[in-house]
Structures are given as C-alpha cells and as structure tokens.
Design a protein around this motif. Structure first.
Motif, PDB file in Angstrom:
ATOM      1  N   PRO A  88      55.736  48.071  36.224  1.00 15.47           N
ATOM      2  CA  PRO A  88      55.310  49.027  37.253  1.00 15.47           C
ATOM      3  C   PRO A  88      55.493  48.458  38.654  1.00 15.47           C
ATOM      4  N   ASP A  89      55.725  49.333  39.610  1.00 14.57           N
ATOM      5  CA  ASP A  89      55.820  48.927  41.008  1.00 14.57           C
ATOM      6  C   ASP A  89      54.429  48.572  41.524  1.00 14.57           C
ATOM      7  N   GLN A  90      54.317  47.411  42.166  1.00 13.72           N
ATOM      8  CA  GLN A  90      53.051  46.953  42.739  1.00 13.72           C
ATOM      9  C   GLN A  90      53.169  46.760  44.246  1.00 13.72           C
ATOM     10  N   LYS A 108      58.898  52.003  52.002  1.00 16.24           N
ATOM     11  CA  LYS A 108      58.051  51.287  51.049  1.00 16.24           C
ATOM     12  C   LYS A 108      58.736  50.031  50.551  1.00 16.24           C
ATOM     13  N   VAL A 109      57.947  48.982  50.382  1.00 20.22           N
ATOM     14  CA  VAL A 109      58.414  47.766  49.723  1.00 20.22           C
ATOM     15  C   VAL A 109      58.062  47.895  48.240  1.00 20.22           C
ATOM     16  N   LEU A 110      59.073  47.867  47.392  1.00 20.42           N
ATOM     17  CA  LEU A 110      58.863  47.904  45.944  1.00 20.42           C
ATOM     18  C   LEU A 110      58.749  46.464  45.448  1.00 20.42           C
ATOM     19  N   TYR A 111      57.698  46.198  44.702  1.00 21.03           N
ATOM     20  CA  TYR A 111      57.446  44.838  44.217  1.00 21.03           C
ATOM     21  C   TYR A 111      57.273  44.871  42.707  1.00 21.03           C
ATOM     22  N   LYS A 152      64.702  40.017  52.107  1.00 20.73           N
ATOM     23  CA  LYS A 152      64.796  38.559  52.258  1.00 20.73           C
ATOM     24  C   LYS A 152      63.419  37.930  52.354  1.00 20.73           C
ATOM     25  N   ASP A 153      62.578  38.532  53.236  1.00 19.56           N
ATOM     26  CA  ASP A 153      61.239  37.997  53.465  1.00 19.56           C
ATOM     27  C   ASP A 153      60.285  39.170  53.611  1.00 19.56           C
ATOM     28  N   ARG A 154      59.311  39.247  52.696  1.00 15.27           N
ATOM     29  CA  ARG A 154      58.372  40.354  52.707  1.00 15.27           C
ATOM     30  C   ARG A 154      57.416  40.269  53.892  1.00 15.27           C
ATOM     31  N   GLY A 155      57.157  39.074  54.381  1.00 18.58           N
ATOM     32  CA  GLY A 155      56.188  38.894  55.452  1.00 18.58           C
ATOM     33  C   GLY A 155      54.778  38.989  54.902  1.00 18.58           C
ATOM     34  N   ALA A 156      53.818  39.198  55.794  1.00 21.73           N
ATOM     35  CA  ALA A 156      52.429  39.366  55.359  1.00 21.73           C
ATOM     36  C   ALA A 156      52.325  40.636  54.526  1.00 21.73           C
ATOM     37  N   LEU A 201      62.191  44.949  46.803  1.00 19.44           N
ATOM     38  CA  LEU A 201      63.206  45.882  47.277  1.00 19.44           C
ATOM     39  C   LEU A 201      62.608  46.717  48.401  1.00 19.44           C
ATOM     40  N   TYR A 202      63.475  47.182  49.293  1.00 19.68           N
ATOM     41  CA  TYR A 202      63.017  48.034  50.395  1.00 19.68           C
ATOM     42  C   TYR A 202      63.571  49.434  50.184  1.00 19.68           C
ATOM     43  N   LEU A 203      62.674  50.398  50.103  1.00 19.18           N
ATOM     44  CA  LEU A 203      63.052  51.791  49.885  1.00 19.18           C
ATOM     45  C   LEU A 203      62.751  52.608  51.133  1.00 19.18           C
ATOM     46  N   GLU A 204      63.739  53.385  51.561  1.00 17.07           N
ATOM     47  CA  GLU A 204      63.536  54.305  52.676  1.00 17.07           C
ATOM     48  C   GLU A 204      64.128  55.651  52.305  1.00 17.07           C
ATOM     49  N   ILE A 205      63.355  56.705  52.513  1.00 15.07           N
ATOM     50  CA  ILE A 205      63.818  58.068  52.272  1.00 15.07           C
ATOM     51  C   ILE A 205      63.855  58.792  53.608  1.00 15.07           C
TER      52      ILE A 205
END
Length: 366
Positions: A88-90, A108-111, A152-156, A201-205
C-alpha cells in the motif's frame, strides 16, 4: 529448509492435528515452514484487489476439480512467480491547503516500504496502480495529465517539496475510466539490485483545459474529490525457482479407503486443516482451510512390493525379517501437491504465496 526437512515438518503437523494434539511446534515451526517469523496480527483486513481475488478463486476451483496447474505461473498477469505482494502507498499530499494553480490538481509523494520484499529470487513484475475513484473527475474536461517522476530526496516528511529525479511517464487521460496501471519493471530492477528499503515516487495530476470547449470546469471541487478518492498500490511478483517444482502435477480428487483387514495397511487418510481452528483466520484471507490429508498404517513385508513403495523400503523390510533390530518401513507421503494462500501481514501488505508439498495425494512405504 531442505525438502526432506519441510516434508518432516508437514508430516509432524498433520499427525499431531490428526491425533488432536496441540503444541508450540504447530504455531512456530510450521510458521517457519511457511516462511514467517511469527503469525501476523493485522488490525483489520485491507481491501483485496480484484486481480488477487480472481487468481486465488481460479486456483481453488482448479484444485477442487483435480485439474493440473502450475502455481508458479500467474497466467492472469502473464508472468512467473511464487510470491505476489501488494504494497500500500504510505505517502503524503503536498500543498493541500493551497488552491490549485497553473492547472495542477494534486501533488503527492508515493511511498512504498520495500523491506517486506525478502524473497530471494527474480523480480518478474512491478506494477503501480492508481485508482482515481469512480468517475471522480467527471467534471474535469477535456482531459487530465498524470505525471510520475522519481524522487531523489524526499526532504522532511510532508513538510517540503521533494527533489525530483527523472520523469518516468506522462499520460493524458481523456475522461473518466478505471484504474491506471504503470509498469515499473525498469525502476524495480534498480532498487532490487541496490536492495533499497523504500521507493519514493512523485505524482502530479494536472488539468488540461480547453478554453474554446465552452465547458465550465469546476476544477477546485473536482480536485478535492480526487484527493479524497485517490488510491495507489504497488503489485510485486517474485520468482524463487527453489520453491517451485519443475513440473505441475495433477491432484487426485478422490481418496480410496481400503476395505476389511486392509484398513490397517498404509494408506491416505482425510484431514481438513481449518485456519479457524488454528487461529490463523485473523490473517489468512483465503482459503478458509485445505484438505491436507495424512499417511498412516502398517507396512508389512508384502506391502513393500506395492508400486508406491520405494526399493529401499523393500530392502529395509527384507533386512527386518533377517534382523528384527532393523526398524520396519514406515508409511510416508509419496506424492504431494501445492496450494496458494492469500494473507495479510502486520504491515498491511496483502500477499499471495505459493507453497509446495502441502497436500498429501498418495502414500507408500519408505
């Protein structure tokens, strides 16, 4: 665990269940046999995707009919694999407090936690599914643009915009439709080779408006619906050849029961293992149990000439007649079949796994 050890473990479990015995062995060693350190304890079951339900139902139907099947080939997905895991995406949304600008509907950042993938073997499938919800973007016309990039880097966590890597895909969605699926096999090879513990992953709609269409796009309301209904998951298939027999075998549908004095001779007995009785119904989704069967009975010298008995059993029985200190041949499984189990672990991962040598089909002296 070697094949002989697995067979011995299964045999002890079946006999102890048949004789109504309970022990720590059943709860620990058999879980080890299943590849689990301990029994999972999920708080509640996650929704099971239609594809996994379809696979498990097809395999149960084939087993019930006695049809031959290769459980290490997932025909519904067209790949080989003995382990399917739905992660699942977290992740988290970005800019949820700001109104959409420049056509951007959601970010959204998919983790995905990859630590659950511990199976040693070849990665054969990595499929990302994005479910936008039932007609959730009906008023977004003429189309949406779905962009997916590496991070590359999710950051905080959830507090800053991530540093983006390469663009994986950019897809135009002309109108309401079902879930969108993306093949991440190339990406998966990289993180599988490097043994990464997570995938970001980075998702943009975005909304691609047509100012000449004459359609009033209520973008902000529709974007809110997308944020509420968006669901992402990663389906991973892994193949470990050591856990798959080279050829499929046909399961016998009927269990012949000897008559008269032959009942004491070595033969197969019916035994249904109920996951409810074991307390495993709390984490096993399907099946509810399985007809495991077991072998029991005498192996006299005359029995060792039976086709199911090994040559070694014949020689052992012969030596027993010469020297009674040599133990008699014993009743053991000579043919076994696999099963598939659909379950959920404590990290909310839904897993469909193939297990060899779980059903006793034939017995003999060995």
């Amino acid at each position: 665990m070697q094949p002989s050890q697995r067979l011995l473990t299964l045999g002890f479990l079946l006999l102890s269940l048949a004789w109504g015995q309970t022990s720590e062995f059943q709860d620990y060693d058999f879980l080890q046999f299943l590849g689990l350190e301990k029994a999972p304890s999920p708080h509640r079951f996650q929704p099971v995707p239609r594809i996994l339900r379809k696979i498990i139902r097809a395999r149960e139907d084939a087993a019930a009919s006695g049809a031959s099947q290769d459980l290490c080939y997932v025909k519904e997905l067209g790949v080989r694999g003995n382990l399917l895991q739905l992660l699942p995406d977290q992740g988290f949304f970005l800019n949820t407090q700001k109104p959409p600008q420049d056509g951007s509907c959601l970010q959204k950042v998919l983790y995905f936690n990859l630590s659950a993938i511990q199976e040693k073997g070849k990665l054969t499938l990595a499929q990302l599914t994005l479910d936008l919800g039932p007609r959730s973007y009906y008023h977004l016309r003429p189309e949406l643009v779905v962009a997916l990039s590496m991070v590359k880097d999710r950051g905080a966590w959830g507090r800053s915009h991530p540093a983006l890597g390469r663009l994986l895909t950019q897809l135009s969605v002309p109108g309401p439709q079902g879930p969108l699926q993306f093949n991440l096999q190339g990406v998966a090879k990289d993180w599988n080779r490097n043994r990464l513990k997570n995938l970001d992953l980075y998702l943009e709609i975005l909304v691609k408006e047509d100012r000449y269409s004459g359609v009033n796009v209520q973008r902000e309301n529709a974007c809110d619906r997308l944020v509420r209904s968006l669901h992402a998951s990663l389906l991973v298939a892994t193949l470990n050849p050591k856990r798959c027999h080279p050829s499929s075998r046909k399961r016998r549908a009927a269990i012949p029961v000897p008559k008269g004095f032959c009942r004491n001779l070595c033969h197969r007995h019916q035994l249904f293992i109920s996951f409810q009785d074991l307390g495993w119904h709390k984490w096993v989704i399907a099946p509810k149990g399985f007809m495991a069967n077991y072998c029991h009975g005498d192996c006299p010298f005359s029995m060792t000439t039976y086709s199911n008995s090994s040559n070694y059993a014949f020689m052992q029985a012969l030596m027993h007649r010469v020297d009674p200190k040599v133990p008699k041949a014993v009743c053991v499984p000579t043919k076994l079949s696999p099963i598939s189990m659909l379950y959920q672990d404590s990290d909310k991962n839904v897993i469909l796994r193939h297990y060899e040598d779980m059903v006793v089909d034939e017995c003999g002296c060995g």
